[in-house]
Design an enzyme around this catalytic site. Structure first.
Site, PDB file in Angstrom:
ATOM      1  N   GLN A  66       0.805  -1.219   0.000  1.00  0.00           N
ATOM      2  CA  GLN A  66       0.000   0.000   0.000  1.00  0.00           C
ATOM      3  C   GLN A  66       0.842   1.274   0.000  1.00  0.00           C
ATOM      4  O   GLN A  66       0.350   2.332  -0.342  1.00  0.00           O
ATOM      5  CB  GLN A  66      -0.957  -0.019   1.192  1.00  0.00           C
TER       6      GLN A  66
ATOM      7  N   ASN B 216      -1.689 -10.885   8.391  1.00  0.00           N
ATOM      8  CA  ASN B 216      -2.605  -9.777   8.658  1.00  0.00           C
ATOM      9  C   ASN B 216      -4.044 -10.190   8.355  1.00  0.00           C
ATOM     10  O   ASN B 216      -4.337 -10.694   7.279  1.00  0.00           O
ATOM     11  CB  ASN B 216      -2.251  -8.584   7.777  1.00  0.00           C
ATOM     12  N   GLU B 217      -4.912  -9.970   9.323  1.00  0.00           N
ATOM     13  CA  GLU B 217      -6.348 -10.280   9.165  1.00  0.00           C
ATOM     14  C   GLU B 217      -6.534 -11.668   8.586  1.00  0.00           C
ATOM     15  O   GLU B 217      -7.123 -11.870   7.525  1.00  0.00           O
ATOM     16  CB  GLU B 217      -7.049  -9.205   8.331  1.00  0.00           C
TER      17      GLU B 217
ATOM     18  N   HIS C 260       0.902  -9.235   4.486  1.00  0.00           N
ATOM     19  CA  HIS C 260      -0.222  -8.306   4.519  1.00  0.00           C
ATOM     20  C   HIS C 260      -0.884  -8.322   3.135  1.00  0.00           C
ATOM     21  O   HIS C 260      -0.602  -7.484   2.281  1.00  0.00           O
ATOM     22  CB  HIS C 260       0.224  -6.894   4.912  1.00  0.00           C
TER      23      HIS C 260
HETATM   24  C1  BGC Z   1      -6.376  -3.828   6.118  1.00  0.00           C
HETATM   25  C2  BGC Z   1      -5.721  -2.637   5.473  1.00  0.00           C
HETATM   26  C3  BGC Z   1      -6.782  -1.751   4.826  1.00  0.00           C
HETATM   27  C4  BGC Z   1      -7.730  -1.286   5.911  1.00  0.00           C
HETATM   28  C5  BGC Z   1      -8.794  -0.308   5.454  1.00  0.00           C
HETATM   29  C6  BGC Z   1      -7.672  -3.538   6.823  1.00  0.00           C
HETATM   30  O1  BGC Z   1      -8.559  -4.535   6.515  1.00  0.00           O
HETATM   31  O2  BGC Z   1      -5.486  -4.516   6.942  1.00  0.00           O
HETATM   32  O3  BGC Z   1      -4.756  -3.074   4.553  1.00  0.00           O
HETATM   33  O4  BGC Z   1      -6.249  -0.685   4.118  1.00  0.00           O
HETATM   34  O5  BGC Z   1      -8.361  -2.396   6.468  1.00  0.00           O
HETATM   35  O6  BGC Z   1      -9.717  -0.872   4.605  1.00  0.00           O
END
Ligand code: BGC
Length: 425
Positions: free
Chosen positions: A18, A156-157, A112
């Site tokens: 990003q 991540n997530e 990520h």
């Molecule tokens: C993610 C980010 C994303 C943010 C806003 C999260 O789900 O980890 O990469 O930019 O939300 O949408």
């Protein structure tokens, strides 16, 4: 005053794809350039943080923060299967050293959302091979920089692919989209992490997390390691069907990950809003709620609800690895204050919360939405790559410096022509 516990970590977060720019060996880059594409626009140079990290870190430190969460890009470290880029590893080593030099503890995420193209071609996160190859990469990185990190997040997530599929948030892939993905990437779009919530996803991902954690532990035994989970405040409409649907939703998108996190050093909580489950099983904003630019409900209180949920379910310390608002300041300031009020109260109630990272440090590439939505507390003019500090960054810096909530607005930071911070004022 409303002080936070001593040692509470104050930071802001980004992710490699990003912000870095030019992440050409990743699956996301290929999908952005597919014709047609589900991405609104390509990431391109992003905010060129690959080259500008020194000034960016200096700015975050000058604001008063004490940590930076960023991600290490697998596609750069291992651009071809089994081929490790020493130059990429050295780049991240320099970034980590530069963080410490400026007084920021580095928190690194190992995955990520983006994956090297060579792995995507083999099915990416739908492949049974993912756990082993991901863990191997994590081991290599941890050997190189593990001892220099303050904390590490594996995936991540981790639950996002399951959530996207269950909530019917997958883009509508036409045959043309599928053919284009195949031509650009050599794989179906499901190879991409966010779209990979196919049969058996939770088991594959948890296996990948565990193997990654073990590989990191072996190389850097002192390092605190966890996964991050997308956790929203979840409520049901006042209806039995809605309550049953919410129960099933929890079982699919939270419970297996909460259980796996019990063996970790912390759980990363990432919260953006509140979601209501309706009687027809759909989820969305409660009626009449204020909307953010992303279309989420404006709901700063959701963060504390998510921390309580995760803390109670896992029994391990909570690290807020993301919480953020898309839209303009000064509403972002209200959002930050509102979210932190809840966090302060949750800590007073005994929830062990160790730190807070605002998402995002900078306006950046918002995945399928391109550069439209703005989550940053620092704006970026992408034509000149000039950074511009928003009032919310000054506010978070002031909170961080005081380690307390009840502060005035905070001082902004002036930048030189070349982008280096030249002082507060
Ligand atoms: C993610 C980010 C994303 C943010 C806003 C999260 O789900 O980890 O990469 O930019 O939300 O949408």
């Amino acid at each position: 005053m409303r002080a936070f516990p001593e040692g509470f970590v104050w930071g802001a977060a980004t992710a490699a794809h990003q912000v870095e720019g030019g992440n050409t060996a990743s699956d996301c880059w290929a999908l952005e350039h597919a014709v047609p594409s589900v991405f609104a626009e390509p990431s391109g140079d992003a905010i060129d943080q690959y080259h500008r990290y020194g000034d960016d870190l200096a700015l975050l430190a000058a604001l008063g923060l004490d940590s930076y969460r960023f991600s290490i890009e697998w596609a750069r470290v291992e651009p071809e299967e089994g081929v490790i880029s020493q130059a990429a590893l050295d780049h991240y080593k320099r970034l980590i050293e530069a963080s410490w030099t400026r007084g920021l503890q580095p928190c690194a995420t190992f995955h990520h959302f983006t994956t090297p193209r060579w792995m995507a071609k083999q099915g990416g996160w739908t492949s049974p091979k993912i756990a082993d190859v991901f863990a191997r990469y994590c081991g290599v990185v941890a050997e190189h920089v593990g001892d220099d990190l303050a904390s590490a997040c594996t995936i991540n997530e981790i639950n996002i692919p399951a959530l996207v599929r269950l909530s019917r948030m997958l883009p509508d892939f036409s045959t043309a989209h599928r053919d284009a993905a195949l031509a650009a990437l050599g794989a179906q779009p499901e190879a991409f992490f966010m779209f990979a919530g196919t049969q058996g996803y939770a088991e594959r991902a948890i296996d990948a997390h565990r193997k990654a954690r073990d590989a990191i532990d072996a190389a850097a035994p002192e390092l605190a390691v966890g996964m991050t989970i997308s956790i929203q405040e979840e409520v049901a409409e006042d209806d039995d069907n809605a309550r049953a649907a919410l129960k099933a939703r929890r079982a699919a998108i939270y419970d297996p990950f909460y259980e796996a996190a019990q063996d970790d050093d912390f759980v990363g909580v990432q919260t953006y809003t509140r979601l209501m489950t309706f009687r027809d099983g759909r989820t969305g904003r409660p009626k009449g709620a204020e909307k953010t630019a992303m279309g989420y409900e404006y709901r700063p209180q959701a963060l504390a609800a998510a921390c309580r949920d995760a803390g109670e379910a896992t029994g391990v310390p909570v690290l807020i690895t993301e919480s953020g608002y898309s839209g303009a300041d000064p509403r972002r300031c209200d959002f930050i204050r509102g979210a932190l009020e809840g966090v302060h109260a949750a800590i007073a109630d005994g929830i062990d919360i160790r730190g807070y990272y605002y998402w995002s440090a900078f306006d950046n590439f918002e995945w399928m939405s391109g550069y439209g939505p703005k989550f940053g507390m620092i704006a970026v003019d992408r034509a000149t790559q000039k950074r511009l500090v928003k009032p919310s960054a000054a506010l978070l810096g002031a909170i961080a410096k005081a380690n307390a909530l009840d502060v005035e607005e905070g001082e902004t930071v002036a930048l030189s022509e070349t982008g280096a911070p030249v002082g507060t004022g």
